[in-house]
Design an enzyme around this catalytic site. Sequence first.
Site, mmCIF file in Angstrom:
data_model
loop_
_atom_site.group_PDB
_atom_site.id
_atom_site.type_symbol
_atom_site.label_atom_id
_atom_site.label_comp_id
_atom_site.label_asym_id
_atom_site.label_seq_id
_atom_site.Cartn_x
_atom_site.Cartn_y
_atom_site.Cartn_z
ATOM 1 N N TRP A 1 0.407 -3.745 -1.932
ATOM 2 C CA TRP A 1 0.111 -2.302 -1.932
ATOM 3 C C TRP A 1 0.102 -1.720 -3.339
ATOM 4 O O TRP A 1 0.864 -0.817 -3.656
ATOM 5 C CB TRP A 1 1.100 -1.523 -1.077
ATOM 6 C CG TRP A 1 0.829 -1.643 0.370
ATOM 7 C CD1 TRP A 1 -0.170 -1.039 1.062
ATOM 8 C CD2 TRP A 1 1.575 -2.400 1.325
ATOM 9 N NE1 TRP A 1 -0.100 -1.396 2.379
ATOM 10 C CE2 TRP A 1 0.958 -2.210 2.569
ATOM 11 C CE3 TRP A 1 2.696 -3.222 1.232
ATOM 12 C CZ2 TRP A 1 1.431 -2.819 3.712
ATOM 13 C CZ3 TRP A 1 3.167 -3.822 2.368
ATOM 14 C CH2 TRP A 1 2.539 -3.618 3.597
ATOM 15 N N CYS B 1 2.765 3.201 -1.622
ATOM 16 C CA CYS B 1 2.414 2.399 -0.456
ATOM 17 C C CYS B 1 1.047 2.859 0.044
ATOM 18 O O CYS B 1 0.102 2.888 -0.715
ATOM 19 C CB CYS B 1 3.479 2.517 0.620
ATOM 20 S SG CYS B 1 3.244 1.330 1.938
ATOM 21 N N CYS B 2 0.908 3.257 1.275
ATOM 22 C CA CYS B 2 -0.420 3.615 1.796
ATOM 23 C C CYS B 2 -0.689 5.097 1.724
ATOM 24 O O CYS B 2 -1.780 5.535 1.394
ATOM 25 C CB CYS B 2 -0.561 3.211 3.246
ATOM 26 S SG CYS B 2 0.220 1.696 3.650
ATOM 27 N N GLY C 1 -3.827 2.418 6.763
ATOM 28 C CA GLY C 1 -3.282 2.632 5.440
ATOM 29 C C GLY C 1 -3.428 1.465 4.491
ATOM 30 O O GLY C 1 -3.017 1.534 3.348
#
Lengths: 742, 246
Positions: A322, A406-407, A717
């Site tokens: 990520w 992260c997403c 995501g």
Amino acid sequence: MPRKSDPFKRGRWTAKIDVQDFIYHNYAPYEGGPAFLAGPTPRTRRLWTKVQALMREEQRRGGVLDIDTTVPGGILSHGPGYIDKRNERIVGLQTDRPLRRAVKPVGGVRLVERACEAHGHKLDPRIAEIYTKYRRSHNDAVFSVYTEEMKRLRRLGIITGLPDNYARGRIIGDYRRVALYGIDRLEAEKRADQATLVNFAELETIQLREEVAMQLEALAAVREMGRLYGFDLSRPAKDAREAVQWLYLGYLAAAKESDGAAMSIGGIAAFLDIYIARDLKTGRLTEAAAQELIDDLTIKLRMIRQLRPPEYDEIFAGDPVWITLVLGGMASDGRTKVTRTDFRFLQSLRNLGPAPEPNLTVLYSPRLPEKWKAFVAETAIQSSALQFENDDLMRPVAGDDYGISCCVSLLRAGDQIQYFGARCNLAKALLLAINAGRDETGGEEVVPGIPPLRGKRLDYDEVHRNFVKVVAWLAGQYVEIMNVIHWSHDKYYYESAQMALLDTNVDRLMAFGLAGFSVVVDSLCAIRYARVEAVRDRRGLARRYVVRGEYPAFGNDDERPDNRARDLVISFISELRKHAIYRHATPTLSILTITSNVLYGKKTGATPDGRKAGAPFAPGANPMFGRERSGVLASLNSVAKLPYHAAQDGISNTFSIVPDGLGPDAEKRCHNLVGILDGYFERGGHHININVLDRRLLRDAMRHPEKYPHLTIRVSGYAVHFTRLSREHQQEILRRTFHKFM
Amino acid sequence: MKNIVGRIHSVETLGTRDGPALRCVFFLAGCRYRCRFCHNPDTWTVRGSKRMTVAEARERLGRLVPYLRGEGGGITASGGEPTLQGPFVEALFRMAHGLGLATALDTNGGCPPRWRRRLLAVTDVVLLDVKASSPALHRTLTGAPLSPVLAFGRMAAEAPGRLTIRRVLLPGINDSPEELERLAEYATSLANKPDIELIPYHRLGVHKWAELGKRYTLQGLRPPTAATWRAVARRLEKQGLTVRPG
């Protein structure tokens, strides 16, 4: 002979550490189209071919090419590493060899041992000894503090995916600072901060003072790492190549030191564009050479690897890091933040082929330049490797310089961190309410004081009353578990390299999460609007549910389920806010489940919405598969209604469509996708993944993975290589709603 | 106005193939044609349909405005045969115009004559299915006469850019040189030349016939190849028509 370059426009950034201010005064918004872009040079092609060969070999060896089992990873643990020294524009590897992974035993040595064994290696017994006998790990510390109740919640998968046996990640160092200021200046600022931390009666001050000391050590190590590669990081970068190199070495230091679950890189395009534009102007750089820098940085980011234990792969499919990189967006003063370098990052997807890393995230506003919108839409359709997030929602919260952790999680650049908190399985919480506080799979008592339900038919008021009690109790436990984990993580697994590139006094968020969201909304609606009977076993546990009649389901732009959905989010964050949080962090909430919706579903019994025991949840905030009856936009609208103010850690939505469904030809597909994005974000949607694919292609990819090495799929995501997903994940993707037309 | 009730088969909020840009498509229930290749035989009657007032449609549509209002997007009435519910469609389209959305009528041309002018007055785009161009074939394929269809099209073409002619390409059935000649002749004779949307026949609706206990009489028919599609398109283009895939 290149002309001398103009000095940067000065501002607050010259007196203080303030990268946003530097960008604000110096960047050049770009409203044109992609015609200026350059393709890959022969050098780029050769280098990438080499890396691809290594990646194929890695795949052939079961996903891990090599592990250095003898030296614990750190900023200076390994000397310089190269792919092909003379042909690399940007250099730096995590270990001495490409794709070779380092061990990071401070997280927990047993996990590292298992990860090594899973890939046919054996951890050096001396490392095992040191980290067993002499050095406590994060994992040991957390478990020595956990109460029995906490362990039970964890074991039963009610609060799950916790960063107590892996590194929390989620922090985004401001890697641009290395390029803009150089290490010496950053060091001086940190020393000045340290000098003010002298109130030793407060534990917090001592803690921070020690952390700053560790940050200073990290800065010195980064400078030394640079020296080993032949660079003088003590001073600011002088040109575009140095800027990319300096910034990357900052990131590399973080990736060498930590193996956080998600380690984003933030918004770097407009920043780098300032240097590139300057070098293009003075003739130091051609467009092809500028593109080489971005292509090389992309290659490097695609090579970041961490060693993960097998159970980690089960939760986070596809070996992700990520490395989320944000593009586009608008500046606070109304200019667009899109620069030519934003285009260049997308061009790398064309030059190198699409791939999940870096996780390219477009900050979207309907006001973005039309040509940029068309280009991102085209790129999304071709690659399925982009996700979109609502800049108009986030900019008012964080200003115009932020990254996505992260997403989907917003983090202001440079002065904000988050403590990652995985998620609470809300579907299990509902089942606890139905089963008198006992776990639906084994009957173990979990939540005290929940009365059993009367009668076979579930009564909405009764169930809801219990559910509110369960949620209140769980939220309290959840906060305490987070407090334990992050106290321990700060103490035993502090991210010095990342924190060194942030302000000393950061704003802290604690990111809680929900899984099984739409299952719960639909279950509550089923109980309320249809007739649901629980079929109980001898122990009184509801094993399955008989649903008679129809009920309105989430995903149809219907206010009945959608209002319940809103209530769930707001109620949960309100409960969290009632509790004291470690280091005065502010609680935030996400509805985001990456690929783990499969695993969480597997561990959850049947639910009153008609979902069978073990069946997957929908990802993120998505409606359950096949329950949308009015097409995509109604489904998007339901998700867009979820209140961002109550879920600022992010509301993730995954949208899959076959190309035909988007329009009859390429141009119309682009237009229509722009229309969908404009509408969704204007309606207040926070995040969306766009997957444009067809079922046949995916079936074929399951049968012949070798034919589709670059097939990238977005799953809530994140983008993963389809062929890296397990069979189960692949099938789940196939099952997902493909919005078909009459 | 607001209380006029329509019989709705279903609503597809993301229509990308029925009119320009993005559209919310209302599939109205009820049709008098019995086209042998129909992919929505479940919309022939009003059985199982839902009642929806214009006010309810407005509530739904209002929330979709941000997606639909760009580039001529809006609302499409399809079906079934929407012109059989003239009062509802008229009110629906007026309401859509009030929201700043464009309107499209996806019709077989079998509009009751007294509703032709009234519906055209509120319609921005007419997607007219001309399923065949010789009267005998039209009757064989649809069970209905051709001349009202052509009359409706002639009226629709009075406004520039309003009419698009749709032709479902049934290989070997309605793509003979004579058929195409007649189609082109008709199209070029209109007050404003319409574009032709050439829709490849598909079999995605065949299973519905079995579910309804009906016999599908075109069992052996297969979708056209890309080459066939192109050949037909070229033939029409030679007559000065603009052809696009549908």
